[in-house]
Design a protein around this motif. Sequence first.
Motif, PDB file in Angstrom:
ATOM      1  N   SER A 165      -6.314  -9.106 -13.555  1.00 52.67           N
ATOM      2  CA  SER A 165      -6.086  -8.202 -12.176  1.00 52.67           C
ATOM      3  C   SER A 165      -5.292  -9.057 -11.472  1.00 52.67           C
ATOM      4  CB  SER A 165      -7.157  -7.420 -11.826  1.00 52.67           C
ATOM      5  OG  SER A 165      -8.176  -8.579 -11.353  1.00 52.67           O
ATOM      6  N   GLU A 180      -8.863 -12.688  -1.554  1.00 50.30           N
ATOM      7  CA  GLU A 180      -8.709 -11.276  -0.676  1.00 50.30           C
ATOM      8  C   GLU A 180      -8.119 -11.655   0.446  1.00 50.30           C
ATOM      9  OE1 GLU A 180     -12.702  -9.905  -0.645  1.00 50.30           O
ATOM     10  OE2 GLU A 180     -12.492  -8.678  -2.596  1.00 50.30           O
ATOM     11  N   SER A 186      -4.077 -10.359   1.706  1.00 51.44           N
ATOM     12  CA  SER A 186      -3.819  -9.609   2.873  1.00 51.44           C
ATOM     13  C   SER A 186      -2.702 -10.153   3.653  1.00 51.44           C
ATOM     14  CB  SER A 186      -5.259  -9.697   3.852  1.00 51.44           C
ATOM     15  OG  SER A 186      -4.954  -9.007   5.034  1.00 51.44           O
ATOM     16  N   ASP A 221      -2.771  -5.953   0.499  1.00 52.07           N
ATOM     17  CA  ASP A 221      -4.214  -5.104   0.458  1.00 52.07           C
ATOM     18  C   ASP A 221      -4.288  -4.058  -0.518  1.00 52.07           C
ATOM     19  OD1 ASP A 221      -5.530  -6.676   2.892  1.00 52.07           O
ATOM     20  OD2 ASP A 221      -3.558  -5.980   3.600  1.00 52.07           O
ATOM     21  N   GLY A 222      -5.331  -3.931  -1.005  1.00 55.78           N
ATOM     22  CA  GLY A 222      -5.427  -2.426  -2.055  1.00 55.78           C
ATOM     23  C   GLY A 222      -4.845  -2.452  -3.178  1.00 55.78           C
ATOM     24  N   LEU A 223      -4.084  -3.694  -3.551  1.00 57.45           N
ATOM     25  CA  LEU A 223      -3.917  -3.700  -4.992  1.00 57.45           C
ATOM     26  C   LEU A 223      -4.451  -4.874  -5.801  1.00 57.45           C
ATOM     27  CD1 LEU A 223       0.088  -3.778  -4.054  1.00 57.45           C
ATOM     28  CD2 LEU A 223      -1.455  -1.700  -4.624  1.00 57.45           C
ATOM     29  N   ALA A 224      -5.568  -5.179  -5.443  1.00 56.79           N
ATOM     30  CA  ALA A 224      -6.570  -6.383  -6.083  1.00 56.79           C
ATOM     31  C   ALA A 224      -6.838  -6.201  -7.311  1.00 56.79           C
ATOM     32  CB  ALA A 224      -7.618  -6.887  -5.238  1.00 56.79           C
ATOM     33  N   GLU A 225      -7.024  -4.809  -7.745  1.00 60.50           N
ATOM     34  CA  GLU A 225      -7.439  -4.602  -9.070  1.00 60.50           C
ATOM     35  C   GLU A 225      -6.333  -3.923 -10.171  1.00 60.50           C
ATOM     36  OE1 GLU A 225     -10.560  -5.558  -9.700  1.00 60.50           O
ATOM     37  OE2 GLU A 225     -10.858  -5.985  -7.684  1.00 60.50           O
ATOM     38  N   ARG A 226      -5.185  -3.966  -9.553  1.00 57.63           N
ATOM     39  CA  ARG A 226      -4.270  -3.717 -10.558  1.00 57.63           C
ATOM     40  C   ARG A 226      -3.822  -4.941 -11.455  1.00 57.63           C
ATOM     41  NH1 ARG A 226       0.360   0.004  -7.199  1.00 57.63           N
ATOM     42  NH2 ARG A 226      -1.097   1.487  -6.445  1.00 57.63           N
ATOM     43  N   GLN A 245       6.222  -7.229  -5.606  1.00 57.73           N
ATOM     44  CA  GLN A 245       4.888  -7.124  -5.449  1.00 57.73           C
ATOM     45  C   GLN A 245       4.182  -8.299  -6.484  1.00 57.73           C
ATOM     46  OE1 GLN A 245       3.931  -3.134  -6.402  1.00 57.73           O
ATOM     47  NE2 GLN A 245       3.396  -2.535  -4.240  1.00 57.73           N
TER      48      GLN A 245
END
Length: 353
Positions: free
Chosen positions: A95, A119, A123, A128-133, A142
């Motif tokens: 990820s 993390e 940021s 932010d919000g894409l950490a698990e992709r 990206q």
Amino acid sequence: MTQTRGAVEFRNVQKRFGQFTAIPDLSMTIQPGELVTLLGPSGCGKTTTLRMLAGLESPTQGQILLGGQDVTRLPADRRDVAMVFQSYALFPHMSVIQNVAYGLEASGLKPGPARERAEKTLSLVGLDGLAERLPAELSGGQQQRVAVARALVLEPQVLLLDEPLSNLDARLRRKVRTEIRDLQQRLGFTAVYVTHDQEEALAVSDRIVVMKDGVVAQMGSPRDLYEAPESEFIADFIGEANIISGRILSVGGAEARVDIGGSVITLPARGLGEGPARLAMRSNAARVRNDGPGVTGTVASSAYLGDHVEYEIDGALGRIFVVDDESDSPLPVGAPVTLELRPRGLALIPEAQ
């Protein structure tokens, strides 16, 4: 995030590959907190220089210093640098957060603190919000920011970027280069950036090092290189100038009166004296007119590109390329024109005399 700063110094560095000398004798200093771009055509030595700084190549002779420490013979993993590669080199099965934290965990930091730092760095680069992709679920831009975050999380003295935008389309390149520059200025880290793209170098750099055949052809601010090239090579490589002939009529102090195709313009003398001279003429250094005073010529080709018209003009200056952003419609091929020259965009070339 605390960012360390480091000066980079090359002292009489030479690099040979067998009988071929890629870098004959390189000496330069990059100041702490500065973004310096190595720019030049293929084979000029810019990537070899970056690889020597990274520890991926060893100099044949000379010294490389980082933050005052001689790192010439240190292996790559013992240098306080981090590299962003052209291919991103992300682990596809990990990820985003795992990719960014990987270097920290490999260096011995426990998973909890490593994830926390990762993390915070995500940021910083706006992810932010894409950490698990997974990387495959991200856009090219990206993915590039993940690669930058993975390097920055190590808090290196120097960040190295090797053609970092070459895999992106033109619009995305403009966006990401702005993001990289904003991040570098905000955090104040030292960066060495390699590209062959002149516009990219002008946009992101504090200083640009233009290399040719393994030597520094000119080093200076983007404005210095664009407005005051020291050679025809620099003038043509940075901004694709027309190289034209003129004559210096007189010199008074730091200024020269120059005859260019019958028009007399006052320009910085740049240490030159009276007589024949060579000049760099940018494409926007002339207004295209139907008549009136100026350098005469004939339209050889024209192309309407929405907000401007591009011309090739044959005349007293030879065939030159001119951009006209004041015309609503292009003049036809064969039309007579006069070019009203303006000092901005014209520069005498010192090396030419």
